[in-house]
Write a protein that holds these residues in place. Structure first.
Motif, short mmCIF file in Angstrom:
data_model
loop_
_atom_site.label_atom_id
_atom_site.label_comp_id
_atom_site.label_asym_id
_atom_site.label_seq_id
_atom_site.Cartn_x
_atom_site.Cartn_y
_atom_site.Cartn_z
N LEU B 46 0.82 -1.20 0.00
CA LEU B 46 0.00 0.00 0.00
C LEU B 46 0.86 1.26 0.00
O LEU B 46 0.66 2.16 -0.82
N ILE B 47 1.80 1.34 0.96
CA ILE B 47 2.52 2.60 1.13
C ILE B 47 3.76 2.38 1.98
O ILE B 47 3.85 1.39 2.73
N GLN B 48 4.71 3.28 1.86
CA GLN B 48 5.89 3.29 2.70
C GLN B 48 6.04 4.67 3.32
O GLN B 48 5.90 5.69 2.63
N LEU B 49 6.31 4.72 4.62
CA LEU B 49 6.57 5.96 5.33
C LEU B 49 8.02 5.95 5.77
O LEU B 49 8.52 4.92 6.24
N VAL B 50 8.68 7.09 5.62
CA VAL B 50 10.11 7.15 5.90
C VAL B 50 10.46 8.17 6.98
O VAL B 50 11.34 7.94 7.81
N LYS B 51 9.78 9.31 6.97
CA LYS B 51 10.17 10.40 7.85
C LYS B 51 9.45 10.35 9.19
O LYS B 51 8.28 9.97 9.28
N SER B 52 10.14 10.78 10.22
CA SER B 52 9.55 10.89 11.55
C SER B 52 8.33 11.79 11.50
O SER B 52 8.39 12.89 10.93
N GLY B 53 7.20 11.33 12.05
CA GLY B 53 5.98 12.13 12.09
C GLY B 53 5.25 12.22 10.76
O GLY B 53 4.26 12.95 10.66
N GLU B 54 5.67 11.46 9.78
CA GLU B 54 5.08 11.56 8.44
C GLU B 54 3.62 11.10 8.44
O GLU B 54 3.26 10.15 9.13
N VAL B 55 2.80 11.79 7.69
CA VAL B 55 1.41 11.43 7.48
C VAL B 55 1.15 11.41 5.97
O VAL B 55 1.49 12.35 5.27
N LYS B 56 0.57 10.29 5.51
CA LYS B 56 0.23 10.19 4.09
C LYS B 56 -1.21 9.74 3.96
O LYS B 56 -1.70 8.95 4.78
N LYS B 57 -1.86 10.20 2.92
CA LYS B 57 -3.26 9.83 2.69
C LYS B 57 -3.42 9.20 1.31
O LYS B 57 -2.79 9.62 0.33
N GLN B 58 -4.27 8.18 1.28
CA GLN B 58 -4.69 7.58 0.02
C GLN B 58 -6.21 7.48 0.11
O GLN B 58 -6.75 6.58 0.72
N LYS B 59 -6.87 8.44 -0.49
CA LYS B 59 -8.34 8.48 -0.46
C LYS B 59 -8.84 8.40 0.99
O LYS B 59 -8.60 9.30 1.77
N ARG B 60 -9.49 7.33 1.39
CA ARG B 60 -10.03 7.23 2.75
C ARG B 60 -9.02 6.65 3.75
O ARG B 60 -9.33 6.50 4.92
#
Lengths: 112, 114
Positions: B46-60
């Protein structure tokens, strides 16, 4: 692109029989992985190959061997199947170690 | 060795309700990945997060990576029946003999009742 392919899709073995699960990827990925999935246990890494020519043990390697035949292909061998190896086996690949992984459709193996 | 724990193990919701699954690692992660597996299917990235505190959205879907890079969450707003499946988080090893491996959480099985 087919992505990651696995054969066979289903297999029934008797205890003590041997078999090889085949996996191939057409994405030119460097890293490949074999997992097993059992109910309530998530995905457990059996063996992996960070790059062509290298293989390393994962969390549950006992009873299995692997061969990284070339960059595309990574096979998993059960030398003497046991009922505890009844599971769903997934092969996966990634462009580089620790990158996102792409999974094959899985092989459902039953050992009686 | 590294452990990745996920809660809850199961979640049943009515269609339209929100859903959240939480992931906690015993070690600091360089990144966190999320996967979805439909019933009878294979895990799909689905997704990868790398940064501290990162927020990502994919539709809902909203994904968060904790400030200390040891925890993460996946939140689904207004679930639909198409959201049914198992959601896994995964984190890479801490280097050395763990290099190249992802450790997967046990997954959260989401059931959505229409």
């Amino acid at each position: 692109n087919a992505g990651v392919t696995q054969t066979p899709k289903f297999q029934v073995l008797k205890t003590g029989q041997s078999m090889t699960l085949q996996c191939a990827q057409d994405m030119n990925h460097n890293s490949m992985y074999w997992y097993r999935q059992d109910p309530g246990m998530g995905l457990r890494l059996i063996y992996y190959s960070a790059s062509e020519g290298t293989t390393d043990k994962g969390e549950v390697p006992n009873g299995y061997n692997v061969s990284r035949l070339n960059k595309r292909e990574f096979s998993l061998r059960l030398e003497s199947a046991a009922p505890s190896q009844t599971s769903v086996y997934f092969c996966a690949s990634s462009a580089r170690p620790e990158a996102e992984q792409y999974f094959g459709p899985g092989t459902r193996l039953t050992v009686t | 060795g590294q452990q990745v724990m996920q809660i809850p193990q199961y979640q049943h919701v009515q269609e339209g309700e929100d859903f959240t699954t939480y992931c906690n690692s015993s070690t600091t992660l360089s990144n966190i990945q999320w996967y979805k597996q439909r019933p009878g299917g294979h895990p799909v990235f689905l997704i990868q997060l790398v940064k501290s505190g990162e927020v990502k959205k994919q539709k809902r879907l909203t994904f968060q990576f904790g400030e200390a890079k040891k925890n993460s969450s996946l939140h689904i707003t207004a679930t639909q029946t198409t959201d049914v499946g198992t959601y896994f988080c995964a984190g890479p090893g801490a280097g050395g003999t763990s290099y190249g491996k992802l450790t997967f959480g046990q997954g959260t099985i989401l059931t959505v009742h229409p």
